[in-house]
Design an enzyme around this catalytic site. Structure first.
Site: not given
Ligand code: UD1
Ligand code: CA
Length: 459
Positions: A9, A15, A73, A364
């Site tokens: 998270a 967006r 993180q 009331y």
């Molecule tokens: C990720 C998956 C993809 C999958 C998709 C499904 C990876 C590399 N890719 O892609 O295969 O189809 O989800 O929705 O895992 N997050 C962190 N820290 C970070 C990066 C992300 O906490 O450094 C969390 C984000 O808040 C989010 C989730 O991880 O909730 C997914 O991250 P996001 O960057 O949206 O991954 P996608 O590119 O959508």
């Protein structure tokens, strides 16, 4: 094996275009992350780690009352990097389930079958087949249909982009495999990120099997990236709640026009008209009828009671066979005993209305105790507040309060007492007594009403 859950998270949620961190946006009045935390606790997880980054302070504060292991993180370097931050809390002997703070509706049954795929020889991966797989990581399988890896959209060849089976991101794995595999990932890819998904090709190379399973409904793995998707998932959630009620024997005039924002227990033959909002803990016993446009929060409504259109009810207990509304407002601390009647434009606060008593129009009642068989006339007001303190009004059994009466508290009206219409009552009225404070009526014979002066004439 014991279960630990890691919830990612840390992402920004650009967006959403919001000052509120994405995972704090609500579905059914509950933050997205709250839904995921509730699911995790339903799975009997020994520990839940939440990886936070953007808006970490607000997120932690919102869930301060929960037992959560918070992991920060600081820089978002990818999903693999995010999970790595939680590893100090993970034991090799446990099973780890990875969930996402912005994927709120995954069901316990789907996750339980995913977790059951995990062993020393295998990892569980939740996949889904989508008509339009754009943006998702694609599942790569060999000629024996074994998963050999996941390729992200930005790293995929045109051929791989044709694959419609995609990664949901949700997976279950033994702690030992997770720790080993994550130590081998790098960021040599199109996005320069540490991909969690890279553990699958590494696992395959090491002879670890990847077992996939699918959710029962595709919305279980839908994430929220913008407010359109948030609204879409809200409707899906509400329709599911409506279905549960109907299965339990509730008639909904329109399952698309009810909003459930809490825990509802309903008996059979309950009927709910359109545009009703039920929040908090609501108990509706058998044969309760709720009219259109009612809002009911934290209430118990006993069998046979009828709530008519446009009523607003909060922190209230309603006995059997009562009628309330239309246009009634029952505020916190109200209790109606059996067969009580509350009519239109009546507000009741912190008061007990006794058996078969009637408060039917424009009244009331605050900080009052009303006995059995009392009739409160239209326009009666309990003057409970002196500008500094609240005072109680007691109206004993079978008293009759005439219309347009002010009861200046503290005051007690005795049993079978009668108050004449239009009175202002500031002293106690004894049993069987008539009290009235009406000014004597005057009669002036042959009274001529003033007439309008002709136009232009000055005074
Ligand atoms: C990720 C998956 C993809 C999958 C998709 C499904 C990876 C590399 N890719 O892609 O295969 O189809 O989800 O929705 O895992 N997050 C962190 N820290 C970070 C990066 C992300 O906490 O450094 C969390 C984000 O808040 C989010 C989730 O991880 O909730 C997914 O991250 P996001 O960057 O949206 O991954 P996608 O590119 O959508
Ligand atoms: Ca995403």
């Amino acid at each position: 094996m014991e279960l630990s859950v890691i919830i990612l998270a840390a992402g920004k949620g650009t967006r959403m275009k919001s000052d509120l961190p994405k995972v704090l946006h609500p579905i059914a009045h509950k933050p997205l992350l709250g839904h995921v935390l509730d699911t995790a606790s339903g799975l009997d997880a020994k520990q839940t780690c939440v990886v936070v980054g953007h808006g970490a302070h607000a997120v932690k504060e919102t869930f301060a009352a929960r037992t959560v292991t918070w992991v920060e993180q600081k820089e978002q370097k990818g999903t693999g990097h995010a999970v790595q931050q939680a590893l100090p809390h993970i034991k090799p002997t446990e099973t780890v389930l990875i969930l996402y703070g912005d994927v709120p509706l995954c069901t316990p049954s789907t996750l339980t079958s995913l977790v059951s795929c995990v062993s020393e020889q295998s990892i569980g991966l939740l996949t889904v087949t989508l008509e339009n797989p754009t943006g998702y990581g694609r599942i790569i399988r060999d000629h024996e249909n074994q998963v050999t890896g996941i390729v992200e959209e930005k790293d995929a060849t045109p051929g791989q982009k044709q694959i419609t089976e995609v990664n949901t991101g949700i997976l279950a794995i033994s702690g030992s495999h997770l720790i080993n595999l994550l130590s081998d990932i790098d960021n040599k890819n199109a996005q320069g990120e540490y991909y969690l998904t890279d553990i699958f090709s590494l696992a395959h190379q090491q002879g670890i099997q990847i077992q996939t399973c699918q959710p029962e409904h595709s919305w279980e793995v839908s994430g929220v990236n913008n407010r359109l998707q948030l609204a879409g998932l809200e409707r899906i959630y509400q329709l599911e709640k409506a279905k549960e009620l109907m299965v339990d024997g509730v008639t909904l005039r329109d399952p698309a026009r009810i909003d459930i924002r809490g825990n509802i227990q309903a008996g059979h033959d309950v009927e709910i008209d359109v545009n009703v909002i039920l929040s908090g803990d609501v108990i509706l016993q058998n044969n309760v009828k709720i009219g259109a446009n009612c809002s009911i929060k934290n209430a118990t409504i006993c069998s046979g009671s009828i709530i008519k259109d446009h009523s607003v009810i909060e922190d209230t207990i309603i006995g059997k066979d009562c009628t309330v509304g239309p246009f009634a407002r029952l505020r916190p601390g109200t209790e109606l005993l059996d067969d009580a009647h509350i009519g239109n434009f009546v507000e009741v606060k912190k008061s007990v209305i006794g058996n078969s008593s009637k408060v039917n129009h424009l009244t009331y009642i605050g900080d009052a105790e009303i006995g059995t068989g009392v009739n409160v006339g239209a326009g009666t007001i309990t003057c409970n507040y002196d500008g500094a303190n609240k005072h109680r009004t007691v109206i004993q059994d079978h008293a009759f309060i005439g219309s347009n009466t002010s009861l200046v508290a503290p005051v007690t009206i005795g049993k079978h007492a009668t108050v004449g219409a239009g009175s202002t009552i500031g002293r106690d009225v004894g049993n069987n007594t008539l009290a009235l404070t009406r000014a004597p009526q005057k009669a002036i014979d042959s009274w001529t009403r003033p007439t309008k002066k002709p136009k232009g004439e000055t005074t």
